[in-house]
Design an enzyme around this catalytic site. Structure first.
Site, mmCIF file in Angstrom:
data_model
loop_
_atom_site.group_PDB
_atom_site.id
_atom_site.type_symbol
_atom_site.label_atom_id
_atom_site.label_comp_id
_atom_site.label_asym_id
_atom_site.label_seq_id
_atom_site.Cartn_x
_atom_site.Cartn_y
_atom_site.Cartn_z
ATOM 1 N N GLU A 157 80.182 82.283 21.356
ATOM 2 C CA GLU A 157 81.257 81.293 21.554
ATOM 3 C C GLU A 157 82.522 81.987 22.083
ATOM 4 O OE1 GLU A 157 81.655 77.766 20.116
ATOM 5 O OE2 GLU A 157 79.464 77.609 20.172
ATOM 6 N N THR A 193 68.675 74.728 14.132
ATOM 7 C CA THR A 193 68.885 74.441 12.712
ATOM 8 C C THR A 193 68.382 73.038 12.348
ATOM 9 O OG1 THR A 193 70.813 75.887 12.743
ATOM 10 C CG2 THR A 193 70.656 74.331 10.916
ATOM 11 N N TYR A 220 76.282 73.974 12.101
ATOM 12 C CA TYR A 220 75.362 73.394 11.122
ATOM 13 C C TYR A 220 74.630 74.513 10.363
ATOM 14 C CZ TYR A 220 75.375 68.666 13.389
ATOM 15 O OH TYR A 220 75.699 67.433 13.901
ATOM 16 N N ASP A 254 72.964 68.337 19.786
ATOM 17 C CA ASP A 254 73.067 69.650 19.156
ATOM 18 C C ASP A 254 74.286 69.638 18.241
ATOM 19 O OD1 ASP A 254 72.576 72.497 18.748
ATOM 20 O OD2 ASP A 254 74.348 72.846 19.971
ATOM 21 N N SER A 255 74.364 70.646 17.388
ATOM 22 C CA SER A 255 75.525 70.775 16.501
ATOM 23 C C SER A 255 76.809 71.014 17.301
ATOM 24 C CB SER A 255 75.300 71.947 15.550
ATOM 25 O OG SER A 255 75.047 73.125 16.291
ATOM 26 N N CYS A 286 67.632 79.995 18.166
ATOM 27 C CA CYS A 286 68.932 79.327 18.058
ATOM 28 C C CYS A 286 69.447 79.104 19.477
ATOM 29 C CB CYS A 286 69.883 80.215 17.264
ATOM 30 S SG CYS A 286 71.612 79.730 17.343
ATOM 31 N N THR A 287 70.146 77.997 19.653
ATOM 32 C CA THR A 287 70.625 77.600 20.981
ATOM 33 C C THR A 287 71.397 78.685 21.730
ATOM 34 O OG1 THR A 287 72.509 76.683 19.772
ATOM 35 C CG2 THR A 287 70.802 75.126 20.509
ATOM 36 N N HIS A 288 72.177 79.463 20.976
ATOM 37 C CA HIS A 288 73.081 80.418 21.628
ATOM 38 C C HIS A 288 72.406 81.716 22.074
ATOM 39 C CE1 HIS A 288 75.915 77.719 19.774
ATOM 40 N NE2 HIS A 288 76.949 78.386 20.258
ATOM 41 N N CYS A 291 69.013 71.620 18.724
ATOM 42 C CA CYS A 291 69.530 72.549 17.714
ATOM 43 C C CYS A 291 68.395 73.188 16.907
ATOM 44 C CB CYS A 291 70.448 71.757 16.785
ATOM 45 S SG CYS A 291 71.249 72.748 15.537
HETATM 46 N N1 DGL Z 1 72.924 74.978 17.390
HETATM 47 C C1 DGL Z 1 72.726 75.850 16.262
HETATM 48 C C2 DGL Z 1 71.270 76.314 16.242
HETATM 49 O O1 DGL Z 1 70.580 76.310 17.245
HETATM 50 C C3 DGL Z 1 73.657 77.040 16.285
HETATM 51 C C4 DGL Z 1 75.095 76.685 15.927
HETATM 52 C C5 DGL Z 1 75.214 76.121 14.533
HETATM 53 O O2 DGL Z 1 75.051 76.868 13.540
HETATM 54 O O3 DGL Z 1 75.443 74.917 14.423
HETATM 55 O O4 DGL Z 1 70.773 76.692 15.215
#
Ligand code: DGL
Length: 272
Positions: free
Chosen positions: A152, A76, A43, A11-12, A186-188, A74
């Site tokens: 975060e 993204t 990312y 992941d990013s 998105c992961t978060h 990720c």
């Molecule tokens: N991991 C990214 C996603 O799921 C979120 C954080 C980032 O922008 O890198 O899109």
């Protein structure tokens, strides 16, 4: 024949731990190697070229660790750089296709919402995948750049006014569109499920891309005799490109359990 080589997840940053959590829940005997590009996160606000370049390096690092499959956790990367997985010598999974499939299965009124980073939403990756199987679906997609920093920061509770107000503004078009299914792209975002559900209402189905992908990965490993076997303990190993001060706290929140920073190695990903 058991295949005890690890599953590679990248992941990013640390957000992909929400996907790893679902994979580990469904496949508790599997060894997992996680790489989080904490030195170059986020990312989601970068260009397609940069995201692809980073994804190739992340995949290369996992391959050096003899993984049996690679999962781009990720959203993204899955949206704009999934083709980097095409030429890999091991099977590659991204998290958008299975989330889109789950949404199509869940919707009753054909109105599907998508939340994601700016790069994910402008790629229209979810829309393309959904329309390819459900051409009459109505998709409303909203980019939510403030969600990642809020999570975060540990600001995830619905009773936090900053969280609630931000979510309410992002979710307005989805409520207006009367979506009955909403992809957390998105992961978060699974960490914000409570506030999102509260605003959208109990009748809206939230799709967690980690859960959707974990089912697909489990099926694939089972069908291809690639499971590590019931006697395997399921070890975890973590790598990051920068060891930040907040690593342990953020990782614990996203994975739902403690990660010992002594069991985490730093990698110079630019040199891979
Ligand atoms: N991991 C990214 C996603 O799921 C979120 C954080 C980032 O922008 O890198 O899109």
């Amino acid at each position: 024949m058991a295949d005890s080589r690890p599953i590679g997840i990248f992941d990013s940053g640390l957000g992909g731990l929400t996907v790893m959590k679902e994979i580990a829940k469904k496949l508790p005997n599997e060894n997992i190697i996680y790489f989080g590009d904490t030195g170059r996160v986020p990312y989601g606000t970068r260009s397609r070229e940069t995201i692809k370049k980073y994804a190739v390096q992340d995949e290369k690092f996992l391959l050096l660790n003899d993984v049996k499959i690679i999962i781009a956790a990720c959203g993204t990367v899955s949206a704009v750089a999934a083709d980097t997985g095409d030429s890999l010598p091991v099977p590659f999974f991204e998290v958008i296709s299975y989330a889109a499939k789950s949404a199509v299965e869940a919707t009753k009124n054909g109105k599907i919402g998508v939340l994601g980073t700016p790069a994910t939403i402008s790629s229209e990756a979810h829309k393309k995948r959904i329309l390819s199987v459900m051409p009459n679906a109505e998709i409303t997609a909203v980019s939510c750049p403030l969600f990642v920093p809020l999570v975060e920061e540990g600001w995830i509770n619905a009773d936090n006014m900053a969280v609630y107000d931000t979510a309410r503004r992002y979710l307005e078009p989805l409520k207006a569109a009367n979506v009955d299914t909403l992809i957390l792209g998105c992961t978060h975002y699974p960490l914000l499920s409570d506030v999102i559900q509260k605003i959208m209402g109990a009748n809206v189905t939230l799709i967690n891309m980690g859960t959707a992908t974990a089912d697909a990965v489990k099926n694939y490993l089972t069908e291809n005799n690639m499971l590590s076997g019931a006697n395997n303990n399921g070890t975890n190993k973590f790598f990051v490109s920068d060891m930040t001060n907040s690593f342990e706290k953020t990782a614990e929140m996203l994975l739902g359990k403690k990660i010992d920073s002594n069991n985490t190695e730093q990698v110079d990903i630019d040199k891979i």
